[in-house]
Scaffold this active site. Sequence first.
Site, PDB file in Angstrom:
ATOM      1  N   GLU A   1      58.293 119.808   4.315  1.00  0.00           N
ATOM      2  CA  GLU A   1      58.207 118.277   4.100  1.00  0.00           C
ATOM      3  C   GLU A   1      59.012 117.743   5.094  1.00  0.00           C
ATOM      4  O   GLU A   1      60.276 117.775   5.159  1.00  0.00           O
ATOM      5  CB  GLU A   1      58.695 117.785   2.695  1.00  0.00           C
ATOM      6  CG  GLU A   1      57.539 118.475   1.803  1.00  0.00           C
ATOM      7  CD  GLU A   1      56.218 117.897   1.969  1.00  0.00           C
ATOM      8  OE1 GLU A   1      56.097 116.586   2.552  1.00  0.00           O
ATOM      9  OE2 GLU A   1      55.207 118.468   1.292  1.00  0.00           O
TER      10      GLU A   1
ATOM     11  N   CYS B   1      61.947 109.697   2.714  1.00  0.00           N
ATOM     12  CA  CYS B   1      60.793 109.894   3.712  1.00  0.00           C
ATOM     13  C   CYS B   1      59.523 109.248   3.178  1.00  0.00           C
ATOM     14  O   CYS B   1      58.767 108.860   4.127  1.00  0.00           O
ATOM     15  CB  CYS B   1      60.724 111.638   3.608  1.00  0.00           C
ATOM     16  SG  CYS B   1      60.695 112.239   2.152  1.00  0.00           S
TER      17      CYS B   1
END
Length: 476
Positions: free
Chosen positions: A245, A279
Amino acid sequence: MHKNFIDGVWCEGQAVRENFSPSDATDLVGLYAQADAQDTRRAITAAEQAQPIWAAYSPQRRADALDLIGSEILARREELGHLLAREEGKVLTEAIAEAGRAGQIFKFFAGEALRVSGEHLDSVRTGIEVDVLRQSVGVVGIITPWNFPIAIPAWKIAPALAYGNAVLFKPADLVPGSAWALAEIISRAGLPPGTFNLLMGRGSVIGQALADAPAVRAISFTGSTATGRRLMESAGPRFARLQLEMGGKNPLVVLADANLEQAVECAVQGAYFSTGQRCTASSRFIVEKAIHQRFVDAVTTRLDSLRVGHALSPDSHIGPVADAAQLQQNLDYIAIGLTEGAVLAHGGQLLKRDKEGHYMSPALFLEASSDMRIAQEEIFGPVACVIAVDDYEAALQVANDSPFGLSAGICTTSLKHATHFKRHVQSGMVMVNTPTAGVDYHVPFGGTKASSHGPREQGRHAIDFFTTLKTAYTQA
Ligand code: ADP
């Protein structure tokens, strides 16, 4: 001194790291042992030995252990949140909520440990039956970033353990405190020694050792795209399973028919809360010209009302930037945006507070275009830019003009455009009239393009990464 946890024993490291608060450079949060490559190898051997024992525990025992961990985290969420806010810099309310979420994640995967199911089919050949079974992957490495110091470790460690894997947990160097507190709770949950190991220390040493070790069958990583790529280069050729990720440059489209108040909340929440260090943060506001001026005025007014300050102060809406290097990177991007010709409408300045911390004001650039670096590269701070567009079609095109594809949002009252956007925006997660950041733990999390690689995290789909399928044929 806080030690590493290897093979069921708390161990001194080869060095010690001082963990200082980003809100106050004089506030020493604690001293944390640093493991090295040799400690890592020892932990890997212990995990290899423990894993089959743990996998053979009944699902009920594994569920009970995870439930115990979840209950303790929830009971201590205020204290854990306080530690998290102090060492990472997000404000106390956000930090306590994050700790609570970590507890809920362990509870969720306690239930999932009981729901491991396979398939039973007749073979294409008469008289033969086929079973598709799910089995543990084995020893897994978990490498986490600093921005969610307890929730991200929880959403990787909980499913790893639920499905019978052994864990080598390497937290980010910047936030060993939350990791250690979580490890200490896990250490008392009755797991066989070696099932769970904490290795605090350098990514280039411990992370690399995990990437290179053939016994580490899978690595779940959250962090920068550069490190994700490095992991792929190290662990990919030996065919380790990888779940990466990485970055995002998440668009928030605001159409002329949006509810303005709602759009401003989505923008401000999504881009600036948690100091923009998510993020999933929105960093590109793609705004239809017909609402542009009203949107910009309302966002800047709202930004004026936000107080940046000490993470532990009840008055603060936004805490400091996590460390000096990140702060410098944010300021560098402010300079880059100005050089590129964008107009700084708000913030982007260093702030002085009572304590020496890494404070800056939330920044908003106007007149950005999609080809600018500030519109293409992940900044990972409280910095967003506005790109004005003529209509929905142009907005969608700009939204998709990115190497990343994690989360995307749209604010509109048009069912037609919302429906089209959900289908056609290139992202793993899409939000209508709600911030791009802020995701649920019981549904999949992840992106497309350069944002993610490998199966999704969280929710029941986490099983795809942390188990492997075996197909068994039986002739009676
Ligand atoms: P961020 O700074 O956004 O957290 P990084 O990618 O630098 O992103 O760090 C994420 C995690 O990866 C941290 O735990 C870090 O220590 C670790 N890490 C850094 N370098 C490496 C490497 N070469 N191999 C494996 N892990 C690494």
